[in-house]
Design a protein around this motif. Structure first.
Motif, short mmCIF file in Angstrom:
data_model
loop_
_atom_site.label_atom_id
_atom_site.label_comp_id
_atom_site.label_asym_id
_atom_site.label_seq_id
_atom_site.Cartn_x
_atom_site.Cartn_y
_atom_site.Cartn_z
N THR A 92 0.81 -1.23 0.00
CA THR A 92 0.00 0.00 0.00
C THR A 92 0.84 1.27 0.00
O THR A 92 0.62 2.16 -0.84
N PRO A 93 1.82 1.42 0.91
CA PRO A 93 2.59 2.67 0.89
C PRO A 93 3.46 2.83 -0.35
O PRO A 93 3.73 3.96 -0.77
N VAL A 94 3.92 1.72 -0.92
CA VAL A 94 4.69 1.82 -2.17
C VAL A 94 3.83 2.46 -3.25
O VAL A 94 4.26 3.38 -3.96
N TYR A 95 2.59 2.00 -3.36
CA TYR A 95 1.67 2.58 -4.34
C TYR A 95 1.38 4.04 -4.02
O TYR A 95 1.40 4.90 -4.91
N LEU A 96 1.13 4.33 -2.74
CA LEU A 96 0.81 5.71 -2.35
C LEU A 96 1.97 6.66 -2.61
O LEU A 96 1.77 7.81 -3.02
N ILE A 97 3.18 6.20 -2.41
CA ILE A 97 4.35 7.05 -2.64
C ILE A 97 4.56 7.30 -4.13
O ILE A 97 4.84 8.43 -4.56
N PHE A 98 4.38 6.26 -4.94
CA PHE A 98 4.57 6.42 -6.38
C PHE A 98 3.49 7.30 -7.00
O PHE A 98 3.70 7.90 -8.05
N THR A 99 2.33 7.39 -6.37
CA THR A 99 1.24 8.21 -6.90
C THR A 99 1.07 9.51 -6.11
O THR A 99 0.09 10.23 -6.32
N ALA A 100 2.00 9.81 -5.20
CA ALA A 100 1.89 10.99 -4.35
C ALA A 100 2.05 12.27 -5.15
O ALA A 100 2.77 12.33 -6.15
N HIS A 101 1.37 13.32 -4.70
CA HIS A 101 1.45 14.62 -5.35
C HIS A 101 2.20 15.65 -4.51
O HIS A 101 2.38 16.79 -4.95
N SER A 102 2.62 15.27 -3.31
CA SER A 102 3.34 16.21 -2.45
C SER A 102 4.18 15.44 -1.45
O SER A 102 3.99 14.24 -1.23
N MET A 103 5.11 16.16 -0.81
CA MET A 103 5.92 15.55 0.24
C MET A 103 5.06 15.16 1.44
O MET A 103 5.37 14.21 2.15
N GLN A 104 3.97 15.89 1.65
CA GLN A 104 3.06 15.55 2.74
C GLN A 104 2.44 14.18 2.51
O GLN A 104 2.32 13.38 3.44
N ASP A 105 2.06 13.89 1.26
CA ASP A 105 1.50 12.57 0.94
C ASP A 105 2.55 11.48 1.17
O ASP A 105 2.23 10.40 1.68
N ILE A 106 3.79 11.76 0.81
CA ILE A 106 4.86 10.78 0.99
C ILE A 106 5.11 10.54 2.48
O ILE A 106 5.29 9.41 2.93
N PHE A 107 5.11 11.63 3.24
CA PHE A 107 5.32 11.51 4.69
C PHE A 107 4.23 10.66 5.31
O PHE A 107 4.51 9.77 6.13
N ARG A 108 2.99 10.92 4.94
CA ARG A 108 1.88 10.14 5.48
C ARG A 108 2.03 8.67 5.14
O ARG A 108 1.81 7.78 5.98
N ALA A 109 2.38 8.38 3.90
CA ALA A 109 2.50 6.98 3.46
C ALA A 109 3.67 6.27 4.15
O ALA A 109 3.61 5.06 4.40
N SER A 110 4.72 7.03 4.46
CA SER A 110 5.92 6.40 5.03
C SER A 110 5.63 5.73 6.36
O SER A 110 6.26 4.72 6.71
N GLY A 111 4.68 6.27 7.13
CA GLY A 111 4.37 5.67 8.43
C GLY A 111 3.78 4.28 8.32
O GLY A 111 3.90 3.48 9.26
N ILE A 112 3.17 3.97 7.19
CA ILE A 112 2.55 2.65 7.02
C ILE A 112 3.61 1.55 7.02
O ILE A 112 3.37 0.42 7.47
#
Length: 203
Positions: free
Chosen positions: A43-63
């Motif tokens: 899930t976070p791999v997908y979210l990071i690859f489709t992220a539109h901002s560093m905030q999205d990446i930060f959120r996904a990293s916690g998973i």
């Protein structure tokens, strides 16, 4: 965190709590840990690859903190490996969880998930004490895990998917938080001297 993923984090916490209380075997719980661990890495791999901002990446990293925990636990349980490695990893994750909580309180202004991250940090720290320091808190940790499976995962995920999460205000959040903390205090004294039959699980 993906609400679907969070829902199944609740499920794996529920099973791991029952395992610590001796209700199910470590190997049986280990299989489901692998299922959820895989989900929480994909899930976070997908979210990071489709992220539109560093905030999205930060959120996904916690998973990833959850995903690698469950994979580690699943493999350890199925191979009957002693849990000190999982324990020390849990200490590292507990520190990171405090950082995510601070970010929610200060940067994202998300009070509810700030508290949830604090509860997760507490739970990971319990697993550090249980598995790395060999403290006799297995029963207490099992009960905390069961409670957090509902309060920090299953219920928030369900409310989010039904669109009701934003209707929970600060008053309700404080009430639930105080009740849970008081319950933890009560359980700590109630479980003193009680011995768990399983000491190999984590989050």
């Amino acid at each position: 965190m993906s609400n679907v993923g969070l829902l199944y984090v609740g499920a794996v916490l529920f099973l791991n709590g029952l395992m610590l209380l001796g209700k199910i075997s470590a190997k049986s719980a280990g299989i489901f840990n692998l299922f959820v661990g895989s989900l929480q890495v994909i899930t976070p791999v997908y979210l990071i690859f489709t992220a539109h901002s560093m905030q999205d990446i930060f959120r996904a990293s916690g998973i990833f903190l959850f995903g690698f925990t469950y994979l580690y636990v699943g493999v350890s349980n199925l191979t009957n490996t002693e849990g000190s490695g999982v324990g020390w990893y849990s200490f590292w994750v507990a520190v990171l969880a405090l950082c995510y909580s601070l970010a929610d309180f200060t940067y994202f202004k998300d009070f509810k998930f700030g508290i949830i991250w604090l509860m997760w940090a507490f739970l990971w720290f319990l697993f550090y004490l249980l598995l790395a320091q060999n403290r006799d808190i297995g029963v207490f940790t099992g009960w905390v895990t069961l409670i957090e499976s509902w309060v920090t995962c299953t219920i928030p995920a369900f409310l989010s998917m039904t669109g009701l999460w934003n209707d929970i205000g600060l008053t309700e959040t404080w009430i639930v938080t105080v009740v849970v903390v008081m319950l933890f205090f009560g359980l700590f004294f109630w479980t003193k001297g009680k011995h768990a039959s399983v000491h190999t699980a984590s989050l």
